[in-house]
Design a protein around this motif. Structure first.
Motif, short mmCIF file in Angstrom:
data_model
loop_
_atom_site.label_atom_id
_atom_site.label_comp_id
_atom_site.label_asym_id
_atom_site.label_seq_id
_atom_site.Cartn_x
_atom_site.Cartn_y
_atom_site.Cartn_z
N ASN A 69 0.80 -1.22 0.00
CA ASN A 69 0.00 0.00 0.00
C ASN A 69 0.83 1.27 0.00
O ASN A 69 0.29 2.37 -0.09
CB ASN A 69 -0.93 0.01 1.22
N GLU A 70 2.16 1.15 0.12
CA GLU A 70 3.02 2.32 0.21
C GLU A 70 4.21 2.15 -0.73
O GLU A 70 4.48 1.06 -1.21
CB GLU A 70 3.50 2.50 1.66
N SER A 71 4.92 3.24 -0.96
CA SER A 71 6.14 3.16 -1.78
C SER A 71 7.34 3.49 -0.90
O SER A 71 7.23 4.21 0.10
CB SER A 71 6.06 4.15 -2.94
N LEU A 72 8.50 2.96 -1.29
CA LEU A 72 9.72 3.23 -0.55
C LEU A 72 10.03 4.73 -0.56
O LEU A 72 10.45 5.29 0.45
CB LEU A 72 10.88 2.44 -1.16
N ALA A 73 9.81 5.39 -1.70
CA ALA A 73 10.08 6.82 -1.79
C ALA A 73 9.24 7.61 -0.81
O ALA A 73 9.73 8.52 -0.12
CB ALA A 73 9.83 7.31 -3.22
N ASP A 74 7.95 7.28 -0.70
CA ASP A 74 7.07 7.99 0.23
C ASP A 74 7.49 7.76 1.67
O ASP A 74 7.48 8.69 2.50
CB ASP A 74 5.62 7.53 0.04
N ASN A 87 17.05 8.15 -7.58
CA ASN A 87 15.96 7.31 -8.05
C ASN A 87 15.66 6.25 -7.00
O ASN A 87 16.52 5.42 -6.69
CB ASN A 87 16.33 6.63 -9.37
N ILE A 88 14.47 6.30 -6.43
CA ILE A 88 14.06 5.35 -5.40
C ILE A 88 13.00 4.44 -5.99
O ILE A 88 11.95 4.92 -6.44
CB ILE A 88 13.52 6.08 -4.15
N GLY A 136 12.44 16.27 -2.30
CA GLY A 136 12.50 16.91 -3.60
C GLY A 136 13.58 17.96 -3.73
O GLY A 136 13.86 18.44 -4.83
N ASP A 137 14.20 18.34 -2.60
CA ASP A 137 15.26 19.35 -2.64
C ASP A 137 16.63 18.75 -2.94
O ASP A 137 17.61 19.50 -3.10
CB ASP A 137 15.34 20.09 -1.29
N ILE A 138 16.72 17.43 -3.00
CA ILE A 138 18.00 16.77 -3.25
C ILE A 138 18.52 17.18 -4.63
O ILE A 138 17.81 17.12 -5.63
CB ILE A 138 17.85 15.24 -3.18
#
Length: 322
Positions: A124-129, A152-153, A145-147
């Motif tokens: 139900n979730e993503s690693l990035a989130d 890429n995750i 998002g400031d990176i």
């Protein structure tokens, strides 16, 4: 390219070297009684055929980043001519001791860096989130998002593998049978995994890295079963190096007042059993309890009469598989 440079490049392209950067579980330790084995949390650096693979992003990741930045600066005077930093980071799971170093990994903030991160949380979730929520925003001065670097995750599951091939981005490969888990080309590096549910709360990814005829298996944060974990034993069958969770002594694991059964970690005996049943060539005990100081680990070393095929991890330990 000169003869010496060619030899050096060929050597790098054929290597399979392992360096332990953080060997603790739970939380980092800064104390004079922990200097021999180190106090950083889980992180293992792999340099294989010119590819940098990093297993977990505990506080041991910070030193890797600092060294990569130093090499990056030394590669050229002008920024635009410097050699970009490329790395593949494999996250076993998102408990704090396996991601604590990520925000302080300095290559993330270099625009030319290419950092590919793989792992899995749940359906139900993503690693990035999850990384964004846990490590950035409210808990860090920057948002994900400031990176500045190329980050890429990607989510990975046990029906997928990763092929690392020179001149290409990581290739996701469908793994449906044993044949799919074989190397396609001689110079490929293949990464496969499976999820073990022997660790709360959503399990952990166990990774296998293959290059030529050498294999490494990374099995941290998992508890074993009576008679051994058959899935791990089959996954690690005949591997050259098995890095296995060994957080507790049997005495602590079975403690009458605070037993550790169900915590999702193995004993040293469980790790040895996994080595013996899988036929692994070498075993490294890993992910030590943060209360185990140098004296405690040295007494364990004496107890097991460790030799070349069974050793305790420590920061800076290097193993060459080629």
């Amino acid at each position: 390219m000169g003869f010496v440079q060619t030899l050096k490049k060929d050597k790098i392209m054929s290597e399979f070297k392992v360096k332990f950067r953080g060997v603790r579980g739970s939380y980092p330790i800064a104390n004079k009684d922990f200097l021999q084995y180190g106090g950083n949390t889980s992180c293992v650096e792999i340099n294989v055929n010119g590819h940098l693979i990093i297993l977990d992003a505990g506080t041991g990741l910070i030193d890797i980043g600092n060294e990569l930045i130093a090499k990056y600066i030394a590669s050229a005077t002008k920024t635009e001519k410097r050699t970009p930093i490329n790395a593949t980071v494999l996250i076993s799971h998102i408990h704090q001791d396996h991601i604590q170093g990520f925000t302080f990994f300095r290559p993330l903030h270099i625009p030319s860096s290419n950092i590919n991160v793989f792992g899995n949380v749940n359906y139900n979730e993503s690693l990035a989130d999850e990384i964004s929520e846990l490590l950035f925003g409210k808990s860090f001065p920057l948002d994900l998002g400031d990176i500045a670097g190329n980050l890429n995750i990607k989510d990975l599951n046990e029906t997928e593998g990763i092929i690392l091939r020179h001149g290409e981005s990581p290739i996701i490969k469908r793994i449906e049978n044993e044949k799919d888990a074989q190397l396609e080309k001689e110079d490929d590096v293949l990464i496969t995994c499976y999820r073990s549910y022997a660790h709360p709360q959503e399990g952990v990814l166990i990774y296998k890295i293959q290059y030529k005829d050498k294999t490494l298996v990374y099995s941290t944060d998992k508890e074993s079963y009576p008679g051994g974990d058959k899935k791990l034993i089959n996954f690690a069958r005949g591997c050259n190096l098995l890095i296995h969770d060994a957080q507790y002594t049997t005495e602590d694991y079975l403690d009458s007042f605070v037993p550790k059964q169900g915590y999702g970690h193995s004993t040293f005996e469980m790790a040895v059993d996994a080595k013996n049943q899988s036929g692994a060539e070498k075993l490294v005990f890993f992910h030590f309890d943060p209360s185990y100081d140098d004296n405690k680990l040295n007494s364990i070393k004496e107890q097991y009469k460790l030799q070349e095929d069974i050793i305790l991890a420590y920061e800076g330990l290097e193993i060459d598989l080629m």
